[in-house]
Design a protein around this motif. Structure first.
Motif, mmCIF file in Angstrom:
data_model
loop_
_atom_site.group_PDB
_atom_site.id
_atom_site.type_symbol
_atom_site.label_atom_id
_atom_site.label_comp_id
_atom_site.label_asym_id
_atom_site.label_seq_id
_atom_site.Cartn_x
_atom_site.Cartn_y
_atom_site.Cartn_z
ATOM 1 N N SER A 110 42.225 28.244 44.113
ATOM 2 C CA SER A 110 43.561 28.684 44.536
ATOM 3 C C SER A 110 43.594 29.176 45.975
ATOM 4 N N GLN A 111 42.455 29.707 46.464
ATOM 5 C CA GLN A 111 42.384 30.309 47.796
ATOM 6 C C GLN A 111 43.501 31.335 48.000
ATOM 7 N N ASP A 112 43.710 32.122 46.957
ATOM 8 C CA ASP A 112 44.779 33.124 46.973
ATOM 9 C C ASP A 112 44.250 34.420 47.597
ATOM 10 N N HIS A 113 44.464 34.581 48.884
ATOM 11 C CA HIS A 113 43.968 35.749 49.606
ATOM 12 C C HIS A 113 44.663 37.028 49.155
ATOM 13 N N ASN A 114 45.927 36.922 48.779
ATOM 14 C CA ASN A 114 46.639 38.105 48.307
ATOM 15 C C ASN A 114 46.026 38.625 47.008
ATOM 16 N N GLU A 115 45.659 37.714 46.133
ATOM 17 C CA GLU A 115 45.028 38.137 44.876
ATOM 18 C C GLU A 115 43.674 38.786 45.141
ATOM 19 N N VAL A 116 42.937 38.240 46.096
ATOM 20 C CA VAL A 116 41.637 38.821 46.426
ATOM 21 C C VAL A 116 41.801 40.240 46.945
ATOM 22 N N GLN A 117 42.802 40.457 47.795
ATOM 23 C CA GLN A 117 43.038 41.814 48.290
ATOM 24 C C GLN A 117 43.454 42.746 47.160
ATOM 25 N N HIS A 118 44.208 42.203 46.226
ATOM 26 C CA HIS A 118 44.652 43.000 45.074
ATOM 27 C C HIS A 118 43.465 43.430 44.223
ATOM 28 N N ILE A 119 42.561 42.498 43.920
ATOM 29 C CA ILE A 119 41.426 42.845 43.067
ATOM 30 C C ILE A 119 40.454 43.759 43.815
ATOM 31 N N LYS A 120 40.341 43.597 45.140
ATOM 32 C CA LYS A 120 39.474 44.491 45.910
ATOM 33 C C LYS A 120 40.003 45.922 45.859
ATOM 34 N N GLU A 126 39.334 51.407 43.207
ATOM 35 C CA GLU A 126 39.750 52.411 42.225
ATOM 36 C C GLU A 126 38.707 52.562 41.118
ATOM 37 N N CYS A 127 38.077 51.454 40.751
ATOM 38 C CA CYS A 127 37.020 51.500 39.728
ATOM 39 C C CYS A 127 35.842 52.343 40.209
ATOM 40 N N LYS A 128 35.513 52.223 41.492
ATOM 41 C CA LYS A 128 34.456 53.054 42.083
ATOM 42 C C LYS A 128 34.795 54.537 41.947
ATOM 43 N N LYS A 129 36.033 54.867 42.316
ATOM 44 C CA LYS A 129 36.472 56.263 42.251
ATOM 45 C C LYS A 129 36.438 56.769 40.803
ATOM 46 N N THR A 130 36.787 55.904 39.869
ATOM 47 C CA THR A 130 36.759 56.286 38.456
ATOM 48 C C THR A 130 35.349 56.647 38.027
ATOM 49 N N LEU A 131 34.381 55.795 38.358
ATOM 50 C CA LEU A 131 32.995 56.058 37.975
ATOM 51 C C LEU A 131 32.484 57.350 38.615
ATOM 52 N N GLN A 132 32.816 57.558 39.884
ATOM 53 C CA GLN A 132 32.389 58.781 40.564
ATOM 54 C C GLN A 132 33.007 60.013 39.918
ATOM 55 N N GLN A 174 36.518 45.701 24.959
ATOM 56 C CA GLN A 174 35.929 45.407 26.269
ATOM 57 C C GLN A 174 36.829 44.492 27.090
ATOM 58 N N ILE A 175 37.423 43.499 26.436
ATOM 59 C CA ILE A 175 38.279 42.554 27.170
ATOM 60 C C ILE A 175 39.520 43.273 27.700
ATOM 61 N N THR A 176 40.119 44.088 26.863
ATOM 62 C CA THR A 176 41.302 44.850 27.291
ATOM 63 C C THR A 176 40.971 45.738 28.479
ATOM 64 N N ALA A 177 39.851 46.448 28.400
ATOM 65 C CA ALA A 177 39.476 47.377 29.467
ATOM 66 C C ALA A 177 39.200 46.654 30.781
ATOM 67 N N LEU A 178 38.473 45.537 30.719
ATOM 68 C CA LEU A 178 38.162 44.804 31.950
ATOM 69 C C LEU A 178 39.416 44.214 32.571
ATOM 70 N N SER A 179 40.280 43.642 31.745
ATOM 71 C CA SER A 179 41.532 43.072 32.249
ATOM 72 C C SER A 179 42.382 44.136 32.924
ATOM 73 N N ASP A 180 42.484 45.305 32.297
ATOM 74 C CA ASP A 180 43.292 46.384 32.869
ATOM 75 C C ASP A 180 42.687 46.911 34.168
ATOM 76 N N ALA A 181 41.370 47.104 34.166
ATOM 77 C CA ALA A 181 40.716 47.696 35.335
ATOM 78 C C ALA A 181 40.821 46.805 36.563
ATOM 79 N N LEU A 182 40.612 45.506 36.392
ATOM 80 C CA LEU A 182 40.634 44.584 37.527
ATOM 81 C C LEU A 182 42.026 44.017 37.805
ATOM 82 N N GLY A 183 42.928 44.140 36.833
ATOM 83 C CA GLY A 183 44.263 43.576 37.017
ATOM 84 C C GLY A 183 44.275 42.075 36.899
#
Length: 301
Positions: A111-121, A126-132, A231-240
């Motif tokens: 897809s080369q969707d740069h907007n999606e990449v920025q969104h997941i980044k 936020e996932c980093k901050k959650t773990l910390q 696990q699937i629900t959590a990963l989908s929610d965390a990464l969007g």
């Protein structure tokens, strides 16, 4: 070879191992001895299968069930109306995360969707901050996060570090990369479950009589532990990232009609400081085929 095939091989291997002994010898084995040997045989069989196979026509599934349940064969025919191909993954307990890893990176590559990449980044940050905030030391997970971000950047074309589809497949078969990305997903999933423990606790209690923390330590973070709805629900929610799971099983359908069920895991969106959760309307770009105990990647027509 899939999980059910591995189980058959394991059973055959175990039978060959013990039939050479007297019946009384079998009784001398304790349950933990038997399970330990079973696990060793299963591990030996699993490593014969690559982390990810080549794309195959969906019709290749029929060969696995030609002597089996007729309902499954009918469901495969129904599947073939919407899906063209399957990519198999190793049945080592990491198949969900491994399938998601390749499916998502392949989606970005195409897809080369740069907007999606920025969104997941942004979500990864936020996932980093959650773990910390949960007390994880950064050195325990930073290498896994860095490696996934590196793979994510590499599938975007236009730089000297960009990779092709063949290179993506090669990397995804490399344990030094693939296993690290799987661990990245496991940390992200564990962090999301712990952060929203009140939401996930009833589901976890329905699966196992353990606390949320114990569940994450024993069923989410360790390599080789299988994944389920939680696990699937959590990963989908965390990464969007929305995920579709198609279920292929032997269950019969009402009124003698053959239907193949699926479930779309649509990530939730939460306002800062607001506990209310609302669904987004994203259409899943990744489709996984679930057969009891195992996930593969499905490709729509």
């Amino acid at each position: 070879m899939q999980d059910q095939d591995v189980d058959v091989d394991v059973a055959d291997a175990a039978k060959e191992t013990f039939t050479s002994s007297e019946t009384d010898d079998w009784k001398k084995y304790k349950d933990d001895d038997i399970m330990q040997q079973h696990s060793a045989i299963q591990a030996e069989q699993a490593v014969k299968v690559p982390f990810l196979g080549d794309k195959e026509p969906l019709s290749s599934l029929e060969a696995e069930y030609h002597l089996g349940n007729s309902i499954v064969l009918e469901k495969i025919k129904v599947l073939s109306e919407q899906y063209a191909a399957i990519r198999r993954t190793r049945g080592d307990g990491n198949c969900f995360f491994r399938s998601f890893m390749f499916g998502y990176l392949e989606h970005i590559l195409e897809s080369q969707d740069h907007n999606e990449v920025q969104h997941i980044k942004s979500n990864i940050e936020e996932c980093k901050k959650t773990l910390q905030s949960l007390g994880y030391a950064e050195f325990t997970f930073e290498d896994f996060f860095a490696l996934f971000l590196e793979q994510l950047d590499s599938v975007l074309q236009g730089s000297e570090d960009s990779i092709s589809h063949d290179e993506l497949l090669c990397r995804s078969r490399d344990p030094s990369i693939s296993d690290y990305v799987v661990m990245f997903f496991r940390f992200v999933t564990s962090g999301e479950i712990r952060k929203r423990s009140e939401f996930f606790e009833p589901f976890i209690l329905g699966l196992t009589n353990t606390s949320v923390e114990q569940f994450c330590k024993s069923a989410v973070e360790p390599m080789g532990e299988e994944s389920d709805h939680v696990q699937i629900t959590a990963l989908s929610d965390a990464l969007g990232v929305p995920i579709r799971v198609v279920y292929l099983d032997r269950s019969s359908c009402e009124n003698n009609s053959i239907n193949v069920n699926h479930h779309d895991f649509i990530p939730t969106s939460r306002e800062v400081g607001n506990s209310d959760v609302s669904k987004t309307t994203n259409r899943p770009s990744i489709t996984l085929l679930y057969r009891p105990g195992h996930y593969d990647i499905l490709y729509p027509k």
